[in-house]
Design an enzyme around this catalytic site. Structure first.
Site, PDB file in Angstrom:
ATOM      1  N   LYS A  21       0.837  -1.214   0.000  1.00 17.18           N
ATOM      2  CA  LYS A  21       0.000   0.000   0.000  1.00 17.18           C
ATOM      3  C   LYS A  21       0.870   1.261   0.000  1.00 17.18           C
ATOM      4  CE  LYS A  21      -2.723   0.834   3.778  1.00 17.18           C
ATOM      5  NZ  LYS A  21      -2.621   2.189   4.351  1.00 17.18           N
ATOM      6  N   SER A  22       1.867   1.303   0.891  1.00 20.57           N
ATOM      7  CA  SER A  22       2.738   2.493   0.953  1.00 20.57           C
ATOM      8  C   SER A  22       3.451   2.709  -0.373  1.00 20.57           C
ATOM      9  CB  SER A  22       3.828   2.311   2.013  1.00 20.57           C
ATOM     10  OG  SER A  22       3.288   2.319   3.292  1.00 20.57           O
ATOM     11  N   GLY A  92      -4.306   8.160   5.502  1.00 17.21           N
ATOM     12  CA  GLY A  92      -3.381   9.125   6.113  1.00 17.21           C
ATOM     13  C   GLY A  92      -2.177   9.343   5.215  1.00 17.21           C
ATOM     14  N   ARG A 120      -7.508  12.803  12.219  1.00 20.29           N
ATOM     15  CA  ARG A 120      -6.080  12.468  12.373  1.00 20.29           C
ATOM     16  C   ARG A 120      -5.197  13.716  12.327  1.00 20.29           C
ATOM     17  NH1 ARG A 120      -4.634   7.241   9.160  1.00 20.29           N
ATOM     18  NH2 ARG A 120      -2.818   7.435  10.516  1.00 20.29           N
ATOM     19  N   GLN A 166       5.600   9.176   6.920  1.00 17.30           N
ATOM     20  CA  GLN A 166       4.696  10.038   6.142  1.00 17.30           C
ATOM     21  C   GLN A 166       5.176  11.482   6.177  1.00 17.30           C
ATOM     22  OE1 GLN A 166       0.826   9.262   7.833  1.00 17.30           O
ATOM     23  NE2 GLN A 166       0.647   7.286   6.801  1.00 17.30           N
ATOM     24  N   ASP A 316       2.645  -0.952  12.059  1.00 11.49           N
ATOM     25  CA  ASP A 316       1.367  -1.397  11.487  1.00 11.49           C
ATOM     26  C   ASP A 316       1.052  -2.854  11.822  1.00 11.49           C
ATOM     27  OD1 ASP A 316       0.990   1.106  10.473  1.00 11.49           O
ATOM     28  OD2 ASP A 316       1.628   0.601   8.435  1.00 11.49           O
ATOM     29  N   LYS A 343      -3.664   6.305  14.776  1.00 12.32           N
ATOM     30  CA  LYS A 343      -3.768   5.622  13.477  1.00 12.32           C
ATOM     31  C   LYS A 343      -5.235   5.659  13.013  1.00 12.32           C
ATOM     32  CE  LYS A 343       0.542   4.629  13.088  1.00 12.32           C
ATOM     33  NZ  LYS A 343       1.330   5.302  12.070  1.00 12.32           N
ATOM     34  N   ARG A 347      -5.520   2.572  18.165  1.00 12.44           N
ATOM     35  CA  ARG A 347      -5.314   1.114  18.087  1.00 12.44           C
ATOM     36  C   ARG A 347      -5.041   0.472  19.436  1.00 12.44           C
ATOM     37  NH1 ARG A 347      -2.408   0.646  12.157  1.00 12.44           N
ATOM     38  NH2 ARG A 347      -4.389   0.685  11.056  1.00 12.44           N
ATOM     39  N   ARG A 391      -6.947  -2.945  10.084  1.00 11.34           N
ATOM     40  CA  ARG A 391      -5.985  -3.879  10.703  1.00 11.34           C
ATOM     41  C   ARG A 391      -6.558  -4.512  11.977  1.00 11.34           C
ATOM     42  NH1 ARG A 391      -1.911  -3.250   7.211  1.00 11.34           N
ATOM     43  NH2 ARG A 391      -1.386  -1.146   6.562  1.00 11.34           N
TER      44      ARG A 391
END
Ligand code: S3P
Length: 436
Positions: A21-22, A92, A120, A166, A316, A343, A347, A391
């Site tokens: 994904k990243s 994000g 966020r 990020q 993650d 996140k 989480r 997740r």
């Protein structure tokens, strides 16, 4: 979407790991910035990369997708303002990287997202971007983000107060998009996909380790090379398969095409230390990233202590690692992980409330959790709320391997943000997860 995972105990087979994904998001952002004809294969056709893709098209990119293949076309006019708000959905990474890109190009834009993304923190990106000369505003630190066109100043240096890939990537993209030198220090090492990809496309990026962290510098001057790109599999998605394979009573699974970038795959060392039976085969480099196949068998796990610099590497994977800890002998203590609170959900809170449902002994701290292994026998189906977090949803679905009457997980639609084929893949290995 409410999913029911029936108890199963044996897993076997070979599966392919979905695209990272990243990396998928970075590949289209950097590809659009390169403004060349570029083809990307292995792209993750999930909601987060797709919202980034449409955000890029909204500012004038020409990107099309066909299954897992993306084509980026060279344009006459590189980028243009969008009169409509740009919606980054749940992502994000999408919002923070687009902030850097848009500020660096010098466009005017408004960025919004879904209910989770609108909560966020964004000052971590807008503060350094504004110090660079950009004009980025937010609403009490949260989206919506408004960006006005302003010139970026040369030779900006930033010491990040938190280790965030990020934030680092956003500042680097602002530097590349504005063609100005920029240097960033990260206090502990975070995923380096942006640096590797910019180098892959021929740009001048220097990375030097300093104390426990790293200094990354972009020096303008080189043109983008015209190259195609292959996205390796997502280690964070593979983590669900790996831990499912370890905790199932009888399993033997082979996961092909797993990204093994050392800044992402620290979980493997932790799981091996816990007693995990994991073997890596066929390692090779693809588009500047390490990739290989992972072979996993059922294992007896023991608790470990995890803290310090490794946390940003495994950030993650902590939700699914918590399920491994709940199945291990002894106590696992995770600290220095306060970032988990900001996140897609809080989480730590979400893991804690799920473990309470499972009646697993645990203690929450501001920056972590300690979990004492042992899931007691339950005579009823366990009910879990994923808090809308992909997740958390996938982690507790996997806990059904240890729950006699299975588990119902509510609020699962965000699994599509990162792992659209999760159900099919898990069911092909022997799990039984179905929509209710
Ligand atoms: C990501 C970096 C990490 C990670 C997120 C993806 C990225 O976030 O948790 O899922 O693609 O750069 P932070 O930068 O906030 O640590």
């Amino acid at each position: 979407m409410r999913l029911f995972a029936k108890n199963t105990s044996s897993l076997s087979g070979q599966v392919n790991c979905p695209g990272d994904k990243s990396i998928s998001q970075r590949a289209i952002i950097i590809g659009a910035l390169a403004n060349q004809n570029i083809s990307i294969s292995g792209f993750l056709n999930g909601e987060d990369p797709l919202s980034t893709l449409s955000a890029l098209n909204q500012i004038g990119a020409d990107i099309s997708i066909n299954d897992n293949r993306v084509n980026i076309k060279k344009r006459e006019i590189p980028f243009s303002n969008s009169s409509n708000s740009i919606d980054l959905g749940n992502s994000g990474t999408g919002m923070r990287l687009m902030m850097g890109l848009i500020a660096g190009i010098g466009l005017k834009a408004k960025l919004v997202g879904d209910e989770s993304l609108m909560k966020r923190p964004m000052s971590r990106v807008s503060i350094p971007l504004n110090e660079m000369g950009a004009n980025v505003s937010n609403s009490d630190g949260l989206p919506p983000i408004e960006i006005e066109s302003r010139e970026i100043r040369d030779d900006y240096a930033y010491d990040m107060p938190i280790a965030s890939a990020q934030v680092k990537s956003s500042i680097l993209l602002a530097g590349v998009a504005s063609n100005t030198k920029v240097s960033i220090f990260e206090p502990s090492i975070t995923r380096d996909h942006t640096e590797l990809m910019l180098k892959h496309f021929g740009l001048n990026i220097k990375s030097e380790e300093e104390n426990d962290g790293k200094r990354i510098t972009f020096i303008p001057g080189n043109n983008f090379l015209v190259k195609d790109y292959f996205v390796v599999g997502d280690f964070s998605s593979a983590a669900f398969l790996i831990i499912a394979g370890l905790i199932a009573d009888d399993s033997e699974i082979f996961i092909k095409n797993v990204g093994l970038n050392p800044t992402r795959s620290g979980l493997i060392d932790i799981l091996i230390e816990m007693g995990g039976n994991i073997e890596i085969k066929n390692k090779k480099m693809l588009s500047g990233e390490l990739v290989g196949d992972v072979f996993v068998k059922s294992s007896v796990l023991s608790g470990v202590n995890i803290n310090g610099g490794i946390i940003s590497n495994i950030i993650d994977e902590i939700p699914i690692l918590s399920i491994a800890a709940a199945c291990a002998n002894g106590t696992t203590r995770i600290s220095d992980a306060k970032e988990l609170r900001v996140k897609e959900s809080d989480r730590l809170e979400a893991i804690g409330s799920g473990l309470s449902r499972l009646k697993v002994k645990h203690e929450l701290f501001e920056d972590g959790i300690s979990i004492t292994g042992g899931i007691p026998e339950h005579n009823e189906t366990i009910e879990i709320d994923s808090h809308g977090d992909h997740r958390i949803a996938m982690s507790f679905l996997i806990s059904s391997l240890k729950l006699k009457n299975g588990v119902n997980v509510d609020n699962c639609k965000n699994i599509y943000t990162s792992y659209p084929n999760f159900l099919e893949t898990m069911n092909s290995l022997g799990m039984q997860i179905n929509e209710q």
